[in-house]
Design an enzyme around this catalytic site. Structure first.
Site, PDB file in Angstrom:
ATOM      1  CE1 TYR A  56      -3.166  -2.928   0.250  1.00 23.89           C
ATOM      2  CE2 TYR A  56      -3.428  -2.512   2.584  1.00 23.89           C
ATOM      3  CZ  TYR A  56      -3.734  -3.238   1.461  1.00 23.89           C
ATOM      4  OH  TYR A  56      -4.620  -4.276   1.552  1.00 23.89           O
ATOM      5  N   PRO A 203     -15.494  -4.741   3.077  1.00 24.14           N
ATOM      6  CG  PRO A 203     -15.573  -4.147   5.340  1.00 24.14           C
ATOM      7  CD  PRO A 203     -14.627  -4.273   4.172  1.00 24.14           C
ATOM      8  N   GLY A 207     -17.066   0.930  -0.710  1.00 24.86           N
ATOM      9  CA  GLY A 207     -17.886   2.136  -0.530  1.00 24.86           C
ATOM     10  C   GLY A 207     -19.220   2.078  -1.251  1.00 24.86           C
TER      11      GLY A 207
HETATM   12  N1  LIG Z   1      -6.126  -8.470   1.262  1.00 24.76           N
HETATM   13  C1  LIG Z   1      -6.407  -7.748   0.212  1.00 24.76           C
HETATM   14  O1  LIG Z   1      -6.072  -8.084  -0.904  1.00 24.76           O
HETATM   15  C2  LIG Z   1      -7.186  -6.467   0.393  1.00 24.76           C
HETATM   16  C3  LIG Z   1      -7.784  -5.839  -0.715  1.00 24.76           C
HETATM   17  C4  LIG Z   1      -8.501  -4.652  -0.485  1.00 24.76           C
HETATM   18  C5  LIG Z   1      -8.600  -4.136   0.801  1.00 24.76           C
HETATM   19  N2  LIG Z   1      -7.987  -4.767   1.849  1.00 24.76           N
HETATM   20  C6  LIG Z   1      -8.073  -4.238   3.224  1.00 24.76           C
HETATM   21  O2  LIG Z   1      -9.445  -4.085   3.579  1.00 24.76           O
HETATM   22  C7  LIG Z   1      -9.687  -2.760   4.032  1.00 24.76           C
HETATM   23  C8  LIG Z   1     -11.104  -2.333   3.709  1.00 24.76           C
HETATM   24  O3  LIG Z   1     -11.400  -2.496   2.345  1.00 24.76           O
HETATM   25  P1  LIG Z   1     -11.586  -1.271   1.329  1.00 24.76           P
HETATM   26  O4  LIG Z   1     -11.029  -0.048   1.937  1.00 24.76           O
HETATM   27  O5  LIG Z   1     -11.086  -1.754   0.021  1.00 24.76           O
HETATM   28  O6  LIG Z   1     -13.157  -1.161   1.119  1.00 24.76           O
HETATM   29  P2  LIG Z   1     -14.430  -0.864   2.058  1.00 24.76           P
HETATM   30  O7  LIG Z   1     -14.059  -0.907   3.476  1.00 24.76           O
HETATM   31  O8  LIG Z   1     -15.474  -1.783   1.557  1.00 24.76           O
HETATM   32  O9  LIG Z   1     -14.828   0.612   1.581  1.00 24.76           O
HETATM   33  C9  LIG Z   1     -13.967   1.704   1.723  1.00 24.76           C
HETATM   34  C10 LIG Z   1     -14.625   2.901   1.061  1.00 24.76           C
HETATM   35  O10 LIG Z   1     -15.847   3.185   1.727  1.00 24.76           O
HETATM   36  C11 LIG Z   1     -15.862   4.534   2.186  1.00 24.76           C
HETATM   37  N3  LIG Z   1     -16.520   4.499   3.511  1.00 24.76           N
HETATM   38  C12 LIG Z   1     -16.085   3.903   4.643  1.00 24.76           C
HETATM   39  N4  LIG Z   1     -16.989   4.019   5.631  1.00 24.76           N
HETATM   40  C13 LIG Z   1     -18.034   4.694   5.113  1.00 24.76           C
HETATM   41  C14 LIG Z   1     -19.270   5.118   5.636  1.00 24.76           C
HETATM   42  N5  LIG Z   1     -19.622   4.852   6.891  1.00 24.76           N
HETATM   43  N6  LIG Z   1     -20.108   5.814   4.828  1.00 24.76           N
HETATM   44  C15 LIG Z   1     -19.769   6.093   3.542  1.00 24.76           C
HETATM   45  N7  LIG Z   1     -18.613   5.699   2.985  1.00 24.76           N
HETATM   46  C16 LIG Z   1     -17.743   5.011   3.767  1.00 24.76           C
HETATM   47  C17 LIG Z   1     -14.413   4.961   2.249  1.00 24.76           C
HETATM   48  O11 LIG Z   1     -14.283   6.345   1.956  1.00 24.76           O
HETATM   49  P3  LIG Z   1     -13.591   7.376   3.005  1.00 24.76           P
HETATM   50  O12 LIG Z   1     -12.197   6.907   3.247  1.00 24.76           O
HETATM   51  O13 LIG Z   1     -13.657   8.654   2.264  1.00 24.76           O
HETATM   52  O14 LIG Z   1     -14.447   7.331   4.225  1.00 24.76           O
HETATM   53  C18 LIG Z   1     -13.792   4.147   1.102  1.00 24.76           C
HETATM   54  O15 LIG Z   1     -13.959   4.812  -0.136  1.00 24.76           O
HETATM   55  C19 LIG Z   1      -8.597  -1.938   3.320  1.00 24.76           C
HETATM   56  O16 LIG Z   1      -8.385  -0.708   3.995  1.00 24.76           O
HETATM   57  C20 LIG Z   1      -7.421  -2.872   3.383  1.00 24.76           C
HETATM   58  O17 LIG Z   1      -6.771  -2.772   4.635  1.00 24.76           O
HETATM   59  C21 LIG Z   1      -7.295  -5.924   1.653  1.00 24.76           C
END
Ligand SMILES: NC(=O)c1ccc[n+]([C@@H]2O[C@H](COP(=O)([O-])OP(=O)(O)OC[C@H]3O[C@@H](n4cnc5c(N)ncnc54)[C@H](OP(=O)(O)O)[C@@H]3O)[C@@H](O)[C@H]2O)c1
Length: 327
Positions: A56, A203, A207
């Site tokens: 990252y 999860p 977003g």
């Molecule tokens: N192992 C892997 O290959 C892998 C791949 C992807 C992700 N990950 C991990 O999983 C974590 C979470 O996944 P992700 O960040 O991809 O997706 P996510 O948690 O499904 O969604 C993140 C997005 O949702 C927005 N968001 C968060 N809370 C919100 C709320 N209450 N209301 C409205 N919008 C909201 C965030 O924007 P803002 O930041 O502007 O709030 C961001 O754009 C990552 O941070 C990473 O650590 C791992």
């Protein structure tokens, strides 16, 4: 907050994904001060599992998490991932889980995270060039040396999970799991048989499930470097069809008196005490909103509606990324 178990590792029911603070999504890296406030709010609210990875940035997200956890290190479970940077000169986005690469990677992650041990160290993607037994063997040595405490895998599938677990206990599999990405349900029985926890990444459907994207204009407005601009579910006809899913989640949220993000997380929590979502946000207020999902109760009828949501159109990664994912 209640706790959950990833194998022998106890964590709070909801974690925090740090990726989007530095990488991948709109606004990444633009406001480190708010991102650090978000980490602090999470810790204050009882979140323990903080998730990052070497790739990252690369590196900048681990550095940010290391900075944010100064003085709070012992209150949290620090999780990071190796295997997507080849330290032999081939660089980032080259899968390499060879023992030599792991031994180099761990030192960099420890330094950037400003810690003497990583609580949960995941292989980020299965490396077709290295037998999983060799990878886990090298990780087991790091456990013995006290540099890491627990071992995880990410986006691995059944055969690899079994083979890895036979070498050294695996605490967690981290894979995409959410209301619109359900294939982890095919591996959950095996994880439960082996006592391995499931950490649900993205999860909130990156977003989308929060209702933040209402049409192509919202995708166009994302930063040029935002992954979602090329994501199959956020583009073209798929996007138009998928908007219905966000509407369906919102309808349940209105009924429950919660936000769509909270409903998406509460549904994951209802799947079992061994499923730990790590929602990602750069904003302290959204951390609080997401953590409050631990108190949202969904009844059987609401769970049934969510189980029967319109299936998503489009893969959960681009074709190129899917090649790195085992199925
Ligand atoms: N192992 C892997 O290959 C892998 C791949 C992807 C992700 N990950 C991990 O999983 C974590 C979470 O996944 P992700 O960040 O991809 O997706 P996510 O948690 O499904 O969604 C993140 C997005 O949702 C927005 N968001 C968060 N809370 C919100 C709320 N209450 N209301 C409205 N919008 C909201 C965030 O924007 P803002 O930041 O502007 O709030 C961001 O754009 C990552 O941070 C990473 O650590 C791992």
């Amino acid at each position: 907050m209640q706790s959950a178990h990833l194998g022998p590792l106890e964590v709070a029911r909801i974690g925090l994904g740090a990726m989007g603070m530095s990488f991948g999504y709109t606004g990444a890296g633009s406001d480190d001060a708010e991102a650090i406030r978000a980490v602090h709010r999470a810790v204050d609210l009882g979140v323990t599992l903080i998730d990052t990875a070497e790739i990252y940035g690369p590196y900048t997200n681990e550095e940010l998490v290391g900075r944010a956890l100064q003085g709070r290190r012992d209150q949290v479970v620090v999780a990071t991932k190796f295997g997507m940077v080849a330290h032999d000169g081939r660089g980032p986005w080259t899968p390499d889980s060879s023992p030599a690469n792991i031994r180099l990677a761990v030192e960099g992650s420890l330094r950037r995270l400003r810690t003497d041990r990583i609580d949960l160290y995941y292989q980020h993607r299965v490396d077709p060039g290295t037998p999983i037994e060799d990878t886990v063997g090298a990780l087991a040595e790091l456990v013995e040396q006290g540099k890491i405490r627990h071992i995880g895998l990410s986006e691995a599938w059944r055969d690899t999970v079994r083979r890895a677990h036979a070498v050294h206990p695996i605490a967690a599999l981290q894979s995409e799991y959410s209301l619109w990405t359900r294939d982890q349900e095919q591996i959950l029985p095996l994880l439960r048989e082996l006592g391995i926890g499931l950490v649900a990444y993205s999860p909130l459907g990156r977003g989308f499930l929060t209702g933040a994207i209402r049409g192509p204009q919202d995708v166009e407005a994302l930063d040029d470097g935002d992954f979602r601009k090329d994501h199959p579910r956020f583009t073209g006809e798929n996007l138009a069809r998928n908007l219905r899913i966000a509407d369906e989640v919102r309808a349940v949220a209105d009924q429950v008196g919660a936000t769509p993000a909270q409903v998406a997380l509460a549904w994951l929590l209802a799947q079992g005490g061994d499923v730990v979502p790590i929602p990602g946000t750069r904003r302290a207020d959204r951390v609080a909103e997401n953590v409050a999902a631990a108190d949202v109760q969904l009844d059987a009828r609401q769970l049934a509606v969510l189980d029967g949501l319109t299936p998503a159109e489009g893969g959960h990664h681009t074709d190129a990324q899917m090649e790195l994912i085992e199925r």
